[in-house]
Design an enzyme around this catalytic site. Structure first.
Site, mmCIF file in Angstrom:
data_model
loop_
_atom_site.group_PDB
_atom_site.id
_atom_site.type_symbol
_atom_site.label_atom_id
_atom_site.label_comp_id
_atom_site.label_asym_id
_atom_site.label_seq_id
_atom_site.Cartn_x
_atom_site.Cartn_y
_atom_site.Cartn_z
ATOM 1 N N GLY A 28 -4.267 9.334 7.095
ATOM 2 C CA GLY A 28 -5.550 9.185 6.409
ATOM 3 C C GLY A 28 -5.910 7.774 6.004
ATOM 4 N N ILE A 79 0.853 -1.197 0.000
ATOM 5 C CA ILE A 79 0.000 0.000 0.000
ATOM 6 C C ILE A 79 0.886 1.244 0.000
ATOM 7 C CG2 ILE A 79 -1.908 1.192 1.165
ATOM 8 C CD1 ILE A 79 -2.305 -1.420 2.824
ATOM 9 N N SER A 134 1.309 7.233 5.600
ATOM 10 C CA SER A 134 1.683 8.094 6.734
ATOM 11 C C SER A 134 0.471 8.747 7.378
ATOM 12 C CB SER A 134 2.665 9.184 6.286
ATOM 13 O OG SER A 134 2.023 10.059 5.378
ATOM 14 N N TYR A 181 -6.424 18.529 -10.483
ATOM 15 C CA TYR A 181 -6.585 17.290 -9.702
ATOM 16 C C TYR A 181 -7.536 16.324 -10.420
ATOM 17 C CZ TYR A 181 -8.033 14.313 -5.727
ATOM 18 O OH TYR A 181 -8.326 13.248 -4.896
HETATM 19 P P1 NAP Z 1 -3.903 12.338 3.184
HETATM 20 O O1 NAP Z 1 -4.275 12.118 4.606
HETATM 21 O O2 NAP Z 1 -3.376 13.666 2.771
HETATM 22 O O3 NAP Z 1 -2.882 11.184 2.746
HETATM 23 C C1 NAP Z 1 -2.230 11.217 1.513
HETATM 24 C C2 NAP Z 1 -1.066 10.257 1.571
HETATM 25 O O4 NAP Z 1 -0.372 10.289 0.301
HETATM 26 C C3 NAP Z 1 -0.031 10.642 2.644
HETATM 27 O O5 NAP Z 1 0.462 9.460 3.242
HETATM 28 C C4 NAP Z 1 1.046 11.328 1.835
HETATM 29 O O6 NAP Z 1 2.348 11.270 2.396
HETATM 30 C C5 NAP Z 1 1.002 10.451 0.600
HETATM 31 N N1 NAP Z 1 1.813 11.007 -0.468
HETATM 32 C C6 NAP Z 1 1.762 12.223 -1.040
HETATM 33 N N2 NAP Z 1 2.748 12.344 -1.953
HETATM 34 C C7 NAP Z 1 3.434 11.168 -1.947
HETATM 35 C C8 NAP Z 1 4.552 10.668 -2.648
HETATM 36 N N3 NAP Z 1 5.207 11.398 -3.557
HETATM 37 N N4 NAP Z 1 4.977 9.395 -2.405
HETATM 38 C C9 NAP Z 1 4.333 8.634 -1.486
HETATM 39 N N5 NAP Z 1 3.284 9.071 -0.762
HETATM 40 C C10 NAP Z 1 2.848 10.322 -0.998
HETATM 41 O O7 NAP Z 1 -5.182 12.092 2.234
HETATM 42 P P2 NAP Z 1 -6.179 10.838 2.082
HETATM 43 O O8 NAP Z 1 -7.553 11.395 2.123
HETATM 44 O O9 NAP Z 1 -5.818 9.738 2.994
HETATM 45 O O10 NAP Z 1 -5.877 10.454 0.561
HETATM 46 C C11 NAP Z 1 -5.729 9.109 0.142
HETATM 47 C C12 NAP Z 1 -6.233 8.976 -1.292
HETATM 48 O O11 NAP Z 1 -7.649 9.250 -1.331
HETATM 49 C C13 NAP Z 1 -5.587 9.937 -2.291
HETATM 50 O O12 NAP Z 1 -5.309 9.246 -3.498
HETATM 51 C C14 NAP Z 1 -6.669 10.982 -2.524
HETATM 52 O O13 NAP Z 1 -6.549 11.590 -3.798
HETATM 53 C C15 NAP Z 1 -7.913 10.135 -2.404
HETATM 54 N N6 NAP Z 1 -9.137 10.865 -2.093
HETATM 55 C C16 NAP Z 1 -9.188 11.689 -0.993
HETATM 56 C C17 NAP Z 1 -10.379 12.359 -0.724
HETATM 57 C C18 NAP Z 1 -10.504 13.269 0.481
HETATM 58 O O14 NAP Z 1 -11.477 14.039 0.569
HETATM 59 N N7 NAP Z 1 -9.589 13.197 1.442
HETATM 60 C C19 NAP Z 1 -11.499 12.192 -1.549
HETATM 61 C C20 NAP Z 1 -11.396 11.337 -2.653
HETATM 62 C C21 NAP Z 1 -10.229 10.678 -2.907
HETATM 63 P P3 NAP Z 1 2.995 12.542 3.186
HETATM 64 O O15 NAP Z 1 2.426 12.468 4.569
HETATM 65 O O16 NAP Z 1 4.452 12.268 3.124
HETATM 66 O O17 NAP Z 1 2.578 13.763 2.433
#
Ligand code: NAP
Length: 285
Positions: A13, A7, A11, A151
């Protein structure tokens, strides 16, 4: 059946919830993150759940780190069953306001990151005639939304990328592809978006500002309002159902709200299987 699951983005979410739930389901989990100094949230969640996961470094923007991680998992476990492309980052600016550097970054993390990880594992999956690539997209991968065009373009790209591979790699080599399309997830995501805006000049005082203020102001109401946002655990449970399935969907929303929001695009073929058959019939029969 216990699977080996890699996965990305663990880190915070959704990645944390995915790692914990996969371990709770009895799978061998490699929870990866780009910066291992941020592993405390995962470690705490894993300890609270009383499960074990392997933590490894993987930056989706760095092919060498992906190759090293995949090699490490295969050396330790002999194989990988499931890749979950979860890492991603949001971005809120209009095209006029976004710098080319920002646009490249959004596309690189959200689209190229998925391509890099998938490309690293497809030869292994093909050799085994088995494997499952699950990519966390978004309702924004189906429906364009204000100030999210970059995005959304990245997530639309992810959807086309996965859909195309499902049309010929799945029937030929037994590898499944699934895009998961959440609505909102209560995570660090929105705060990271606003941090990125602040770090790149803040909300610009231009003709877009009143529209942006409406969008950003409304976001707080939408978050408080109830049904758009899910917890990371709720979304992870949907992903785990896909991982457990012998015949997983090619696409799936994660909530009733998401289903309704995307219905004009998905009602005729909610799981993408009819479209897959049509494309196979058109090009490969
Ligand atoms: P989040 O809490 O911001 O987590 C995002 C994760 O991606 C963090 O672990 C971050 O690591 C990591 N990441 C960013 N750039 C990276 C890189 N270059 N290499 C490896 N890891 C990297 O957000 P989340 O909501 O859990 O997002 C998870 C997924 O759900 C994403 O694909 C997002 O687009 C999708 N999503 C989110 C939402 C929403 O409302 N939150 C809605 C629809 C879809 P760091 O801590 O190092 O930055």
């Amino acid at each position: 059946m216990s699977k080996v699951i890699l996965i990305t983005g663990c880190s915070s979410g959704l990645g944390v919830s995915l790692a914990v739930q996969a371990a709770q389901a009895g799978h061998t989990v490699y929870a990866t993150m780009r910066n291992l100094s941020k592993r405390a949230v995962l470690d705490d969640a894993v300890a609270a759940a009383g499960v074990t996961v392997h933590v490894a470094q993987l930056d989706v923007q760095d092919s060498a780190s992906i190759a090293a991680c995949v090699d490490q998992v295969i050396a330790a476990e002999g194989h990988v069953d499931v890749l979950i492309n979860n890492a991603g980052a949001g971005f809120v600016r209009s095209t006029e306001q976004a710098s080319e550097e920002d646009i490249n970054w959004v596309m690189d993390v959200n689209f190229m990151g998925v391509v890099r990880c998938t490309k690293a594992l497809i030869p292994h999956f093909r050799e085994r005639r088995a494997g499952h690539v699950v990519t966390i997209s978004s309702v924004g991968g189906l429906v364009g939304q204000p100030f999210n065009e970059i995005y959304c373009a990245a997530k639309f790209a992810v959807e086309g990328y996965m859909e195309a591979m499902a049309s010929y790699i799945s029937p030929s080599f037994g590898i499944n592809f699934t895009v998961v399309e959440p609505g909102g997830i209560a995570s660090e995501f929105a705060a990271n978006v606003m941090k990125q805006v602040e770090e790149t000049g803040g909300m610009l005082d231009d003709e877009y500002l009143p529209i942006l203020q409406k969008y950003v102001g409304g976001a707080q109401d939408r978050a408080a309002g109830g049904d758009i946002y899910q917890t990371a655990d709720e979304v992870a449970a949907v992903v785990m159902d896909c991982v457990a399935s012998d015949d997983p969907p090619i696409r799936t929303r994660t909530s009733k709200w998401g289903e309704a929001f995307c219905a004009l695009k998905t009602d005729l073929d909610p799981d993408g299987k009819k479209l897959q058959s049509q494309v196979v019939d058109t090009f490969l029969s």
